[in-house]
Each structure stands twice: as C-alpha cells, then as structure tokens.
Design a protein around this motif. Sequence first.
Motif, PDB file in Angstrom:
ATOM      1  N   VAL A 138      64.541  94.547  67.605  1.00 26.73           N
ATOM      2  CA  VAL A 138      65.365  93.594  66.653  1.00 26.73           C
ATOM      3  C   VAL A 138      66.430  94.221  66.441  1.00 26.73           C
ATOM      4  N   ILE A 139      67.747  93.461  66.362  1.00 28.69           N
ATOM      5  CA  ILE A 139      68.917  93.995  66.260  1.00 28.69           C
ATOM      6  C   ILE A 139      69.318  93.966  64.558  1.00 28.69           C
ATOM      7  N   ILE A 140      69.569  94.886  63.889  1.00 26.45           N
ATOM      8  CA  ILE A 140      69.708  94.868  62.302  1.00 26.45           C
ATOM      9  C   ILE A 140      71.350  95.185  61.903  1.00 26.45           C
ATOM     10  N   ALA A 141      71.887  94.487  61.088  1.00 26.01           N
ATOM     11  CA  ALA A 141      73.114  94.897  60.527  1.00 26.01           C
ATOM     12  C   ALA A 141      73.147  94.817  59.009  1.00 26.01           C
ATOM     13  N   VAL A 142      73.795  96.047  58.545  1.00 23.80           N
ATOM     14  CA  VAL A 142      73.533  96.161  57.243  1.00 23.80           C
ATOM     15  C   VAL A 142      75.073  96.386  56.765  1.00 23.80           C
TER      16      VAL A 142
END
Length: 399
Positions: A138-142
């Motif tokens: 998965v790709i995660i942006a925070v």
Amino acid sequence: MTGVILLLVGSFISCEDTLQGIRSNDTAILDNAEMISNSTSDEINGEAILVAGRTKNVGTVDVTNDLDSLYINLKTDDSWYLKESHLHIGTSLDDFPLAGRSKNPVPGKFEHSADHDNGTTDYQYSVALIDLKPDDVVIIAVHAATEQWFDGNLEKKEGAWASGDRFTERGSWATYFYYTIEESGLNLFNTLASEYDIINSQYGPAGIIVGDVNFDHFVKTGMGITPNSGYADSGVDFPTTIVDPEKGTVEMWAQFYYKPQPYSHGVFGFVNVHHWRFEGNWHNVMMFAWHNSGSQLYFGLKFNGNETGLTIHNFDPPLNTPIHLAIAWDREGIDGTSDYMRIYIDGVLVAANNSDNSWGNDNTIGAFRVAAPWDRNYSIDRYTLADLQVWDHARTKFQ
C-alpha cells in the motif's frame, strides 16, 4: 478513496501533552536540507521520518499491522507537537485526492484526519484491512500541522510530511511511502537449536527438554534437535495452549537420516506420536507423525474430542536433505475454501480434508511434544527438527 477498501475502525490511541507549562528544552533539532531528496521508498518497511518545513526531523511515523488492521503511529520529538494530522492510504497514486495540473495532494481531502486541539506528541490511527493480505503493498501519505514550543511560548508553526517519494518533481514537496502488509499471529517461534534456545524461544513460551537429545545436526538455517529415546521419552514439551482448536498452523524444518522401520525406529513424531499415551489418553490435542506402516505421513486433530485425521501414503522424502513440513487447520474453512485441514511439503499443498471438522475444542489438557519418536530400540541420529513455528491462523504460503 478508490482502489482499496479500508475502514477506520478506531479513532485513535493518543497520549496528550497540553501546551501549557511545557518545559524548556535545549536539544538541537536536526536540520538536513537533503532530507527529502535522500528519503526514498527503499526505507525500512513501516518506518518514516516526520519532516517539517522540508528540512527538520521532528518525529517519526511507524506502521505495523496485525491480521485485521493497520496501525499508523505518529510521534514527535522534543519540543514539537501535533495540532492536526491527515492520513490517506491507497494501492496506487490514482487513489489520492490530487489537485490541478501539477497533481499536488490535498491533505484536507485525505480520508482520515484528526484535530489535536491541546497538542499531542503521540497519536495512532487504526485502519481495518478489508481486501488486503500479507505481501500486498500500500501507499501511505501522512501530513501534519506541527508547532514548536519553548517555555510555554510558541516558536514555530510548520507543515510536515512523512518522508518518502515526492508526489511531483516540482512544486509541492509532499511525499508518500510504501508499506508491505506483513503476516502476523505468531504464537511460538523456537529454533530448537540448543538447550539455551529451547528455554529461550525467539517468540512465545519456553520449551522443556525431555529425555536424551542432541544438537549435532545443521538443518536449513542452523542446528536442530535430534531425539535419542524411544517411546516418546525424548523431545521438547510446549504448552498446549499455543495451539488454537479453531484454526492454526504448525510448521518446521526436518531432516531424515533413516526411514522409519518396524520395531527399531518405527514412528517419527513431529508433534506427539502414535502409540503414546499422555495421562491415559492418546495424544489429546494433535498428532503429526511419519509411521513405518505404508510410510504414512499422518496429521490428526483431537483437542480432547473426536479425532479427525488426514494421511499421505508412501511418503518418501530424500535423506540428509532439509524439507519444510507444515500442517494447517480452520474449522470454518482454510482461506475461504471447503478445506478444514491441510498438509504442505516444501510449501506445496499435498493433502486436504474437506469432509470433517468435528475435532474437539479443549486445548488446556494434554501434550504438545515436539520430536517424540516411538519404538523399543530407538537409537540416535534418525531425524532432526528445527525452526518450529506455531501460528494462530491457517497459513497458505510458506517461504
């Protein structure tokens, strides 16, 4: 969000520090102008730096998972505090809310967000895994709004991103990182490599050595245990409660030097063994063994109820060669199939039971004895076991 189905199931687990009465802190903040350009998706899985104002390392973003959920934990360092946070997860960049020709991400439209009105240094998102399985990426942006305080005084306000790859080559310095879903649910991992290793499991409860054994043989990744006493009077005992009657997996590496023969070294018990009674009952919990009669590889579940069995005839593994053995069970069906029990050899499914799941449900009484041979003239160096793992679910993939 499109492309991946996730559901926020827990609002957060946070440890709030109010911004009133913050103590003075003279710890230097690490400034690194190359922080963003040097941070890539090749970082350690699930670990990113929280970077404020492009250059300041102000904390960390750590990602873990269990069988049901992803856990994204934001922590700030020293005098920095979170005021807002925004999280978005997808399986491709098309899943992210992007704006304009430049395709800059829009944190205000991220699927998950939180206001930290009083400021916090520790905040955790819990996001359910619906269609994601181990090894999926998965790709995660925070994104976060951060503040720096000294002696109760506001010093700076900065926007921050979890480090990784940039969404765009120019313009916004917003970043994202990758996370590979990891398998969890390990109840026991013991290498069986020495007396010390047996009583100091790498994960889970300690084992207890029974009878005469040796640790003279290298199997796949290290040494293993070789039982030397027959009638199941040698091996290693573990608590029966490490195996769940409803579902689970037991796997190990094995190496054989002889094949089982009647009346001399007749049955090789991997978990418990034929003919052995524990407190008057036949093995009580489960059995996984290689019997000389028909060269049967047998897997049985009992859990102090009706025994359900699965057999491979003419089992003929190579000698002096490590092989991987695994048994898996799920009373509701393994991986959505009608199989209740399975045997795997070297990661390949070789036998299944899809007709009977009526084994019992009591794992509190009985024995879980690993490397338990049976026969009257049992001698040394017949087989070795190593790298025992017990899981709380039915695994279907083995390395």
